[in-house]
Design a protein around this motif. Structure first.
Motif, PDB file in Angstrom:
ATOM      1  N   UNK B 331       0.834  -1.207   0.000  1.00 41.45           N
ATOM      2  CA  UNK B 331       0.000   0.000   0.000  1.00 41.45           C
ATOM      3  C   UNK B 331       0.863   1.249   0.000  1.00 41.45           C
ATOM      4  N   UNK B 332       1.960   1.198   0.754  1.00 41.81           N
ATOM      5  CA  UNK B 332       2.885   2.337   0.766  1.00 41.81           C
ATOM      6  C   UNK B 332       3.475   2.544  -0.631  1.00 41.81           C
ATOM      7  N   UNK B 333       3.807   1.453  -1.301  1.00 44.40           N
ATOM      8  CA  UNK B 333       4.381   1.542  -2.650  1.00 44.40           C
ATOM      9  C   UNK B 333       3.424   2.236  -3.609  1.00 44.40           C
ATOM     10  N   UNK B 334       2.142   1.914  -3.473  1.00 43.21           N
ATOM     11  CA  UNK B 334       1.147   2.547  -4.337  1.00 43.21           C
ATOM     12  C   UNK B 334       1.126   4.050  -4.094  1.00 43.21           C
ATOM     13  N   UNK B 335       1.133   4.429  -2.801  1.00 46.62           N
ATOM     14  CA  UNK B 335       1.121   5.860  -2.482  1.00 46.62           C
ATOM     15  C   UNK B 335       2.385   6.539  -2.964  1.00 46.62           C
ATOM     16  N   UNK B 336       3.498   5.795  -2.949  1.00 43.65           N
ATOM     17  CA  UNK B 336       4.771   6.374  -3.413  1.00 43.65           C
ATOM     18  C   UNK B 336       4.719   6.661  -4.913  1.00 43.65           C
ATOM     19  N   UNK B 337       4.043   5.775  -5.662  1.00 48.08           N
ATOM     20  CA  UNK B 337       3.905   6.018  -7.109  1.00 48.08           C
ATOM     21  C   UNK B 337       3.109   7.306  -7.344  1.00 48.08           C
ATOM     22  N   UNK B 338       2.056   7.494  -6.561  1.00 51.16           N
ATOM     23  CA  UNK B 338       1.284   8.739  -6.681  1.00 51.16           C
ATOM     24  C   UNK B 338       2.161   9.939  -6.344  1.00 51.16           C
ATOM     25  N   UNK B 339       2.961   9.788  -5.274  1.00 57.82           N
ATOM     26  CA  UNK B 339       3.807  10.900  -4.828  1.00 57.82           C
ATOM     27  C   UNK B 339       4.854  11.271  -5.871  1.00 57.82           C
ATOM     28  N   UNK B 340       5.209  10.287  -6.708  1.00 54.36           N
ATOM     29  CA  UNK B 340       6.202  10.535  -7.753  1.00 54.36           C
ATOM     30  C   UNK B 340       5.686  11.393  -8.894  1.00 54.36           C
ATOM     31  N   UNK B 341       4.373  11.464  -9.033  1.00 55.18           N
ATOM     32  CA  UNK B 341       3.798  12.170 -10.180  1.00 55.18           C
ATOM     33  C   UNK B 341       3.595  13.647  -9.861  1.00 55.18           C
ATOM     34  N   UNK B 342       4.207  14.505 -10.666  1.00 52.55           N
ATOM     35  CA  UNK B 342       4.069  15.947 -10.445  1.00 52.55           C
ATOM     36  C   UNK B 342       2.639  16.400 -10.753  1.00 52.55           C
ATOM     37  N   UNK B 343       2.036  15.737 -11.724  1.00 52.98           N
ATOM     38  CA  UNK B 343       0.631  16.006 -12.066  1.00 52.98           C
ATOM     39  C   UNK B 343      -0.078  14.660 -12.216  1.00 52.98           C
ATOM     40  N   UNK B 344      -1.398  14.695 -12.097  1.00 48.17           N
ATOM     41  CA  UNK B 344      -2.168  13.458 -12.207  1.00 48.17           C
ATOM     42  C   UNK B 344      -1.877  12.731 -13.518  1.00 48.17           C
ATOM     43  N   UNK B 345      -1.639  13.510 -14.557  1.00 46.07           N
ATOM     44  CA  UNK B 345      -1.390  12.912 -15.876  1.00 46.07           C
ATOM     45  C   UNK B 345      -0.084  12.122 -15.924  1.00 46.07           C
ATOM     46  N   UNK B 346       0.827  12.450 -15.008  1.00 45.85           N
ATOM     47  CA  UNK B 346       2.130  11.779 -14.994  1.00 45.85           C
ATOM     48  C   UNK B 346       2.115  10.468 -14.206  1.00 45.85           C
ATOM     49  N   UNK B 347       0.967  10.130 -13.620  1.00 47.44           N
ATOM     50  CA  UNK B 347       0.899   8.941 -12.769  1.00 47.44           C
ATOM     51  C   UNK B 347       1.160   7.665 -13.543  1.00 47.44           C
ATOM     52  N   UNK B 348       2.042   6.830 -13.009  1.00 49.57           N
ATOM     53  CA  UNK B 348       2.357   5.542 -13.643  1.00 49.57           C
ATOM     54  C   UNK B 348       1.309   4.515 -13.224  1.00 49.57           C
TER      55      UNK B 348
END
Lengths: 119, 442
Positions: B331-348
């Protein structure tokens, strides 16, 4: 060392008589093996399987007179089918045994400690 | 965001504890007392956590330990004003509490019997005061695992943890969970009674027991954090008082930090701390000024706390090195992926789906499947996600209907979307959620 009661309750539906004889035999063997383990582990103090609850008798005192009724105390589908009296160092140890009993008989086991004389 | 280390606090029930009869020869210094009371309170609270845990070990009884600390607090209010703050508050509280407890027990005939037993058992060996504060903090671990014993109901675990480890007074614990103080007091009394009467042991579980004993501890910390995160961060002074959202989130994180300090080798403990910090990093951006909810898609990411993100990601990297994945780490990993994205469009999103695949494999719960479907919608489109949702039995879960509603809306099935939003609003647990969903329905 502390004492605990493990009580086994039956609901009307899963009566032992509904089991096939081989199943019953296997269950008794499992129980015997477990009780052996409990005895050598110093945990087993006493255990018993009880007769059918509708064969029970309730005795009451009413102004010095003893009254008797036929049948169990509580009118419910669930009734006490049997029990173990166990001694264990603490609840954790008791719960390990209770888990094994529950696995053996395929029913939930209620675990309650004996109350001390000072509470 | 207060992240003041891993020291637990303990605040006694009332400021005016019982007096042991010691009168200061110098008399009261009223004006200075006023000024120092808050400082004394804070220092006491920070130092008492370890003392409580040690006292429980010494006396084998939570009530005795609680009374002891309460007595010690009354003394601290007098003697710390006079003599200044002790250099080691925990040790002071422990010694003082221990002596007060012995005094109390001597006065009761029942107590004398208990004392006799304890002396015989050597747990009250004299002259070893310095050793009594366990340097490995085993006492605090013992206390945490006892509070979160699986034989206790979840709500009792939470109450005990907040009271004994968090040090919150009963009335604050009650307010946090929106119950009457009397109800919470009764819940605590019952839990403590059960610990005593059923002989729940005061110990750290063995390595082989940790798989069953650790999850409730983590769940309690997570529950405490989540209870606070559904509300907007404090806007006014009232919320900053105990029981507000801020305090519960802070408590959850404080507890997770303490667990991490006590069990640094447990990857799920690290994972939980990482998860809470990453969630906390977004909390400020999750609510508008009026307390209404802002979706992840619409959040202003400048409002995300970069330090918390950094710390969360670093902890997660430490977990990954261990290669012992678990639900909190994922679950933390998922949140980290969100945190990596500067904008919603950049989300992996593809990576998020992959992590959910692993999480689903591990836990197999419908809620995880639902959250996975949300990510799938970003990769394979809303229709694919809707199909996945159809297989799930989550009719009483508001988030399920909200998710369906959002997908239907994106597929332009607006009437169905409206119905789903309404259903979600009916089931919503907080005012903020309810308003958000009702607005969407229109």
């Amino acid at each position: 060392m502390n004492q605990y009661l493990f009580s086994l309750h039956s609901d009307g539906a899963s009566c032992q008589t509904d089991m096939a004889p081989e199943e019953m035999q296997q269950m008794f063997q499992r129980i015997q093996a477990l009780e052996s383990e409990m005895k050598s582990g110093g945990a087993w103090m006493f255990s018993a399987r009880l007769t059918e609850s509708d064969s029970a008798t309730v005795v009451r005192d009413s102004n010095g007179e003893t009254l008797m009724t036929d049948g169990p105390y509580a009118e419910s589908k669930e009734y006490l089918a049997g029990f173990y009296i166990i001694q264990a160092a603490d609840l954790d140890a008791a719960l390990v045994w209770a888990g094994k009993v529950s696995a053996c008989v395929g029913r939930p086991i209620e675990v309650r400690a004996f109350a001390g004389f000072q509470s | 965001m207060s992240s003041s280390g891993d020291s637990a606090r303990f605040e006694p029930e009332s400021v005016d504890g019982p007096h042991s009869g010691e009168v200061s020869a110098h008399g009261a210094r009223a004006p200075q007392q006023e000024l120092d009371a808050e400082q004394i309170g804070r220092t006491f609270r920070e130092g008492s956590g370890r003392a409580v845990a040690a006292l429980i070990r010494l006396f084998g009884d939570i009530e005795v330990a609680e009374d002891a600390v309460q007595d010690a607090f009354a003394l601290a209010l007098k003697s710390w004003v006079k003599d200044g703050l002790p250099s080691n508050p925990s040790a002071w509280i422990l010694t003082t509490g221990r002596n007060r407890a012995i005094d109390r027990l001597r006065r009761e005939s029942l107590g004398r019997a208990i004392l006799g037993d304890l002396v015989r058992e050597q747990s009250l060996a004299s002259g070893e005061v310095d050793d009594e504060l366990d340097p490995l903090s085993d006492d605090q671990l013992r206390l945490i695992f006892t509070c979160c014993h699986p034989a206790l109901a979840s709500e009792a675990q939470v109450a005990l943890t907040l009271r004994l480890i968090g040090g919150l007074p009963t009335r604050e614990v009650a307010r946090s969970f929106l119950v009457e103080e009397a109800t919470m007091a009764q819940r605590l009394v019952r839990a403590k009674r059960k610990i005593k009467s059923e002989h729940i042991p005061y110990r750290v579980p063995s390595e082989s027991e940790l798989p069953t004993r650790l999850p409730p501890v983590l769940a309690v910390a997570y529950l405490i954090y989540n209870a606070g995160s559904g509300r907007a961060p404090a806007s006014g002074v009232e919320d900053r008082c105990a029981g507000g959202a801020e305090d519960l989130c802070a408590e959850g994180i404080r507890l997770a930090r303490l667990l991490h300090a006590l069990m640094p080798e447990e990857p799920e403990v690290t994972g939980l701390l990482s998860l809470l910090l990453l969630n906390e990093s977004r909390r400020g951006a999750r609510f508008a000024a009026d307390g209404s909810l802002i979706s992840l898609r619409e959040q202003a990411r400048e409002g995300w706390n970069p330090q918390l993100i950094l710390e969360g990601q670093e902890l997660l990297r430490a977990c990954l090195r261990r290669d012992e994945p678990g639900p909190y780490q994922l679950q933390a990993a998922i949140q980290a992926v969100h945190a990596d994205a500067a904008r919603i469009e950049d989300t992996d999103w593809a990576q998020i789906v992959a992590i959910y695949d692993e999480l689903l494999h591990m836990t197999g719960t419908p809620v995880v499947a639902m959250n996975r479907a949300i990510a799938v919608a970003e990769v394979d489109g809303p229709a694919a996600a809707l199909t996945l949702l159809e297989e799930l039995e989550l009719d009483s879960y508001y988030s399920f209907h909200a998710t369906r509603a959002d997908l239907l809306r994106r597929l332009e099935r607006l009437d169905e979307a409206k119905l789903a939003y309404r259903r979600a609003a009916e089931l919503a647990p907080t005012e903020a959620e309810r308003e958000f969903l009702k607005a969407r329905a229109n």
